[in-house]
Scaffold this active site. Sequence first.
Site, PDB file in Angstrom:
ATOM      1  CB  CYS A 129      33.747  41.627  38.162  1.00 60.90           C
ATOM      2  SG  CYS A 129      35.400  41.532  38.832  1.00 60.90           S
ATOM      3  CB  CYS A 171      35.351  38.553  39.611  1.00 64.24           C
ATOM      4  SG  CYS A 171      35.410  40.192  40.290  1.00 64.24           S
ATOM      5  CG  ASP A 172      32.737  36.439  37.507  1.00 67.45           C
ATOM      6  OD1 ASP A 172      33.100  35.757  38.479  1.00 67.45           O
ATOM      7  OD2 ASP A 172      31.848  37.295  37.589  1.00 67.45           O
TER       8      ASP A 172
END
Length: 330
Positions: A149, A152-153
Amino acid sequence: MEFNFSPTPQKAEPTGDQPVKVLVIGSGPAGLAAALYAARAELNPLVLTGMELHGQAALTNTIENYPGFPDGVGGAELGDLFQKQAERFGARVEFDTVESVDLSVRPFVVKAYNQVYQADTLIISTGASSNRLGVPGETELIGKGVSYCATCDGWFFKNKKVVVVGGGDSALEEALFLTRYASTVTVIHRRDALRAGAILQRRAAENSKVKFIYNAVVTDVIGSDAVTAVRLRDVKTGETREHPTDGVFIFIGHTPNTSLFKGQVDMDERGYIRTNSLMETNVPGVYAAGEVADPNFRQVITSAGMGAAAAMRAVHFLESSHSEKVTASV
Ligand code: NAP
């Protein structure tokens, strides 16, 4: 943020002859938002967590795009908060895994590992799983450089080198997103032609941070506390070499977790459950929410919204069924 994979098991109250009014399968943002809404309607919903407590989101180190948390929140922590909030209003959360369902009978029958449940309505929120490469080091280094992701990261890779594995739209879209942070983004693709659409291909080719390695597969993710490199094998020559990197983003497709429901609810050709805009499946009283029914957005906020909508429809369904029974009996 420490990952929390070990839920405190709570003993299921026997369902006895009384069906559960709202049974939620899956404990990610969609399932727990559904439970919160059903609990606030005083329906005492039951959530069966499945093996991945709090879903894929719980694997994310820090979630920075869920409103209400200006400083970000750990994925596992957000899952705990969702659960606590639903439980506060009477939701029950069981660490149990569903093995089969029968949607051809009323109430629906849900056979889980610990118990057989009956349910008047069902909310399916079993999520989707990122396809994994299945190479040594991959699973061990999730959260330590291996990610599925970018949204997300990506932030954690400011001015670092990352690789993206895959050649489809997701891989290129996420690679372009990662150029906001990373110093270089190397796309590793197993063929010499990308699968992604022309526009994404052109944008990637024009971005000086994006590099390509074609005809290569990742055979190992290397690192102990953090990713340091990937080992690549040239599929044409068979030669192997190490490619240093700080991060490995893998986008080789997703698989919705719908095998339990095959032949019982409508699905699209990729296995995503089909719903209308009210989260209703083709089976009255059965709803689907979150990534199991969403190949497009795949975000905590959209999944939670779908879960809330599904629960509101379940409430409406139960109220309509009840008033029909009352009308029929007078
Ligand atoms: P996808 O189109 O199935 O692409 C997966 C990519 O991963 C392919 O390039 C495939 O290689 C590669 N791959 C698969 N298994 C692999 C393995 N074991 N090792 C190495 N590489 C592997 O998946 P996606 O990119 O997630 O897209 C899914 C759907 O969503 C598509 O219909 C796509 O068009 C759509 N989508 C659209 C957009 C957009 O329009 N902006 C964005 C994202 C997704 P091969 O090419 O050799 O098969």
